[in-house]
Write an enzyme that holds these catalytic residues in place. Structure first.
Site, mmCIF file in Angstrom:
data_model
loop_
_atom_site.group_PDB
_atom_site.id
_atom_site.type_symbol
_atom_site.label_atom_id
_atom_site.label_comp_id
_atom_site.label_asym_id
_atom_site.label_seq_id
_atom_site.Cartn_x
_atom_site.Cartn_y
_atom_site.Cartn_z
ATOM 1 N N TYR A 37 33.635 -5.097 -23.501
ATOM 2 C CA TYR A 37 34.127 -4.329 -24.639
ATOM 3 C C TYR A 37 32.984 -3.761 -25.482
ATOM 4 C CZ TYR A 37 38.840 -6.159 -23.716
ATOM 5 O OH TYR A 37 40.038 -6.467 -23.135
ATOM 6 N N GLN A 63 46.323 -12.426 -18.191
ATOM 7 C CA GLN A 63 46.337 -11.425 -19.264
ATOM 8 C C GLN A 63 46.766 -10.075 -18.675
ATOM 9 O OE1 GLN A 63 43.222 -9.385 -22.395
ATOM 10 N NE2 GLN A 63 43.369 -11.596 -22.388
ATOM 11 N N GLU A 89 51.147 -5.007 -41.385
ATOM 12 C CA GLU A 89 52.425 -4.474 -40.898
ATOM 13 C C GLU A 89 52.863 -5.205 -39.625
ATOM 14 O OE1 GLU A 89 52.488 -0.184 -40.192
ATOM 15 O OE2 GLU A 89 54.159 -0.408 -38.779
ATOM 16 N N ASN A 90 51.928 -5.388 -38.725
ATOM 17 C CA ASN A 90 52.282 -5.928 -37.411
ATOM 18 C C ASN A 90 52.733 -7.387 -37.461
ATOM 19 O OD1 ASN A 90 51.629 -3.402 -36.473
ATOM 20 N ND2 ASN A 90 49.654 -3.988 -35.595
ATOM 21 N N LEU A 115 51.498 -1.989 -27.924
ATOM 22 C CA LEU A 115 51.939 -0.698 -28.471
ATOM 23 C C LEU A 115 51.530 0.460 -27.562
ATOM 24 C CD1 LEU A 115 51.101 -1.118 -32.300
ATOM 25 C CD2 LEU A 115 53.279 -1.529 -31.113
ATOM 26 N N ALA A 116 51.147 0.156 -26.318
ATOM 27 C CA ALA A 116 50.684 1.198 -25.396
ATOM 28 C C ALA A 116 49.627 2.081 -26.073
ATOM 29 C CB ALA A 116 51.852 2.033 -24.861
ATOM 30 N N TRP A 131 38.673 -4.912 -27.947
ATOM 31 C CA TRP A 131 38.564 -3.825 -26.954
ATOM 32 C C TRP A 131 37.732 -2.620 -27.389
ATOM 33 C CZ3 TRP A 131 42.923 -0.210 -24.727
ATOM 34 C CH2 TRP A 131 42.457 0.368 -23.532
ATOM 35 N N GLN A 145 47.297 -2.310 -40.790
ATOM 36 C CA GLN A 145 48.048 -2.402 -39.525
ATOM 37 C C GLN A 145 48.337 -3.865 -39.191
ATOM 38 O OE1 GLN A 145 45.397 -0.323 -36.886
ATOM 39 N NE2 GLN A 145 46.271 1.686 -37.322
ATOM 40 N N ARG A 160 43.194 6.162 -32.379
ATOM 41 C CA ARG A 160 42.496 5.865 -31.126
ATOM 42 C C ARG A 160 42.330 7.112 -30.254
ATOM 43 N NH1 ARG A 160 44.155 0.852 -27.409
ATOM 44 N NH2 ARG A 160 43.269 -0.210 -29.236
HETATM 45 P P1 NDP Z 1 47.931 -1.818 -28.800
HETATM 46 O O1 NDP Z 1 48.622 -1.163 -27.665
HETATM 47 O O2 NDP Z 1 48.783 -2.602 -29.726
HETATM 48 O O3 NDP Z 1 47.121 -0.692 -29.574
HETATM 49 C C1 NDP Z 1 46.438 -1.043 -30.756
HETATM 50 C C2 NDP Z 1 46.043 0.206 -31.510
HETATM 51 O O4 NDP Z 1 47.206 0.888 -31.981
HETATM 52 C C3 NDP Z 1 45.238 -0.138 -32.741
HETATM 53 O O5 NDP Z 1 43.873 -0.289 -32.461
HETATM 54 C C4 NDP Z 1 45.537 1.033 -33.642
HETATM 55 O O6 NDP Z 1 44.732 2.126 -33.207
HETATM 56 C C5 NDP Z 1 46.996 1.330 -33.323
HETATM 57 N N1 NDP Z 1 47.918 0.580 -34.178
HETATM 58 C C6 NDP Z 1 48.067 -0.763 -34.274
HETATM 59 N N2 NDP Z 1 49.023 -1.089 -35.140
HETATM 60 C C7 NDP Z 1 49.513 0.058 -35.618
HETATM 61 C C8 NDP Z 1 50.516 0.369 -36.557
HETATM 62 N N3 NDP Z 1 51.206 -0.592 -37.151
HETATM 63 N N4 NDP Z 1 50.767 1.675 -36.827
HETATM 64 C C9 NDP Z 1 50.069 2.654 -36.217
HETATM 65 N N5 NDP Z 1 49.086 2.423 -35.327
HETATM 66 C C10 NDP Z 1 48.813 1.133 -35.014
HETATM 67 O O7 NDP Z 1 46.837 -2.858 -28.260
HETATM 68 P P2 NDP Z 1 45.410 -2.584 -27.566
HETATM 69 O O8 NDP Z 1 45.506 -1.524 -26.556
HETATM 70 O O9 NDP Z 1 44.390 -2.468 -28.640
HETATM 71 O O10 NDP Z 1 45.213 -3.951 -26.812
HETATM 72 C C11 NDP Z 1 45.131 -5.148 -27.593
HETATM 73 C C12 NDP Z 1 44.088 -6.061 -27.013
HETATM 74 O O11 NDP Z 1 44.442 -6.417 -25.688
HETATM 75 C C13 NDP Z 1 42.680 -5.470 -26.863
HETATM 76 O O12 NDP Z 1 41.939 -5.478 -28.062
HETATM 77 C C14 NDP Z 1 42.080 -6.406 -25.858
HETATM 78 O O13 NDP Z 1 41.708 -7.610 -26.486
HETATM 79 C C15 NDP Z 1 43.266 -6.649 -24.935
HETATM 80 N N6 NDP Z 1 43.222 -5.750 -23.758
HETATM 81 C C16 NDP Z 1 43.017 -6.324 -22.541
HETATM 82 C C17 NDP Z 1 42.917 -5.568 -21.395
HETATM 83 C C18 NDP Z 1 42.693 -6.249 -20.087
HETATM 84 O O14 NDP Z 1 42.422 -5.588 -19.085
HETATM 85 N N7 NDP Z 1 42.759 -7.560 -20.034
HETATM 86 C C19 NDP Z 1 43.024 -4.091 -21.427
HETATM 87 C C20 NDP Z 1 43.297 -3.569 -22.757
HETATM 88 C C21 NDP Z 1 43.392 -4.389 -23.854
HETATM 89 P P3 NDP Z 1 44.309 3.356 -34.132
HETATM 90 O O15 NDP Z 1 44.489 2.990 -35.560
HETATM 91 O O16 NDP Z 1 42.913 3.618 -33.758
HETATM 92 O O17 NDP Z 1 45.220 4.474 -33.692
#
Ligand code: NDP
Length: 333
Positions: free
Chosen positions: A56, A181, A304-305, A213-214, A23, A301, A232
């Site tokens: 993306y 999705q 951890e995840n 994780l919103a 993303w 991350q 982010r």
């Molecule tokens: P999340 O809600 O899980 O957010 C992920 C973000 O949270 C990471 O990039 C990181 O950002 C932070 N993070 C992750 N793990 C941790 C942790 N353990 N501790 C602290 N911060 C953490 O998922 P996404 O919003 O990234 O969505 C996941 C995937 O879903 C996307 O990559 C995409 O492939 C898909 N997607 C699909 C959509 C659709 O319309 N179909 C729309 C949105 C996403 P940071 O470190 O920068 O803070």
């Protein structure tokens, strides 16, 4: 922890219950170094599914993931790769939507950026009510016939639209969408748990859920209301992220959600896990979830995840009830 694999809906394909998406992160927020190390950490943990989309980072996310796959020399048959078609790069009238033209041209352009002959999964990234369903179903079937993808699915389609695609496919003797999705997380439940419920029974719909994780809010990193450097919400040049950030940190609704994250802390503590692991385990514990697409800007991350898997068995019905009481958003039956 050993990775677990689930069938993607009513298909023979197995996807790791945790997966990784590109993303706004790869090709944008972080460079190849971080993207590669996140993907390597994921692959080493048994994650086989990597999600992407033509839109993306304006195509750079696919390019970055494509380079990583090449760089590590991973065996193609060990990977499940997806992309999603709807928003193409250009400004032209046919660069967007689900016309047969854009589905086919968009898919070809994605494969080129990924440096792959095929993706395993191809999604219609949104519904397109201005294109006849028959055109959409036929175009994705052509993609599959040509070997450009193995399965097709939808993203953020209503239950009605998904059912419509099934009716059209059945009438034409064509392949219906296998997976959807949708967004699904502790704050966003109604569509997944209620609207889609009949589809899981009727079609064996598979799901690759997003933003578990919103956008990081459920990890607790924004609990103080401030934005940690490098996170982010510190990425300000993306309109969509700016909107999500403002909704999460500046509105009354967002602040109420942060209070819920704070209220979940004692449960995470009791289960000896982090808030992120709790939120991911909660998603995994829903049997209608085929795979939880995570995002990561750092390999730590990912590490951890993936440990969220060990938390899933700890989510007793009693704990789940405690969580529901805090979230206070369980859809009425
Ligand atoms: P999340 O809600 O899980 O957010 C992920 C973000 O949270 C990471 O990039 C990181 O950002 C932070 N993070 C992750 N793990 C941790 C942790 N353990 N501790 C602290 N911060 C953490 O998922 P996404 O919003 O990234 O969505 C996941 C995937 O879903 C996307 O990559 C995409 O492939 C898909 N997607 C699909 C959509 C659709 O319309 N179909 C729309 C949105 C996403 P940071 O470190 O920068 O803070």
């Amino acid at each position: 922890t050993n990775m677990q694999y689930r069938h993607l809906g009513r298909s023979g394909l197995k996807v790791s219950v945790l997966s990784l998406g590109g993303w706004v992160t790869y090709g944008a927020q972080v460079g190849d170094d971080a993207a590669f190390s996140c993907m390597k950490a994921a692959y080493d943990a048994g994650i086989n599914f990597f999600d992407n989309a033509e839109v993306y980072a304006g195509g750079e996310s696919e390019r970055s993931m494509g380079r990583a796959i090449k760089h590590f020399g991973w065996k193609r048959s060990d990977l499940v790769i997806s992309t999603k078609i709807y928003w193409g790069g250009g400004e032209g009238p046919n660069d967007k939507g689900l016309s047969r033209k854009h589905i086919i041209e968009g898919t070809k352009a994605s494969l080129e950026r990924l440096q792959l002959d095929y993706v395993d999964l191809i999604f219609a990234h949104r519904p397109d009510n201005l294109t006849p369903m028959e055109e959409v179903v036929r175009a994705f079937n052509w993609i599959i016939e040509k070997g450009y993808a193995f399965y097709w699915g939808t993203s953020e389609w209503s239950a009605e639209q998904i059912s419509d695609a099934h009716r059209v496919a059945e009438k034409l003797g064509l392949i219906a969408p296998l997976m959807e999705q949708p967004q699904y997380n502790m704050f966003h439940r109604e569509r997944f748990e209620k609207e889609y419920a009949p589809l899981f029974k009727k079609y064996g719909l598979g799901t690759t859920i997003w933003s578990p994780l919103a956008s990081g809010v459920l990890s607790g990193k924004y609990n103080s209301g401030t934005v940690p450097e490098g996170s982010r919400f510190a990425v300000t040049d993306y309109a969509v992220i700016k909107r999500i950030k403002e909704g999460a940190l500046d509105t009354e609704e967002g602040k109420a959600k942060l209070q819920k994250v704070i209220a979940l802390e004692p449960i995470a503590k009791k289960l000896d896990c982090t808030l992120a692991q709790l939120a991911l385990a909660w998603c995994i514990s829903n049997p209608n979830v085929s795979t939880v697409i995570t995002g990561a800007s750092k390999p730590e991350q990912v590490t951890e995840n993936v440990k969220a898997l060990a938390v899933v068995p700890k989510l007793s019905s009693e704990i789940l009830e405690q969580i529901d009481a805090i979230l206070d958003n369980k859809p009425a039956a």
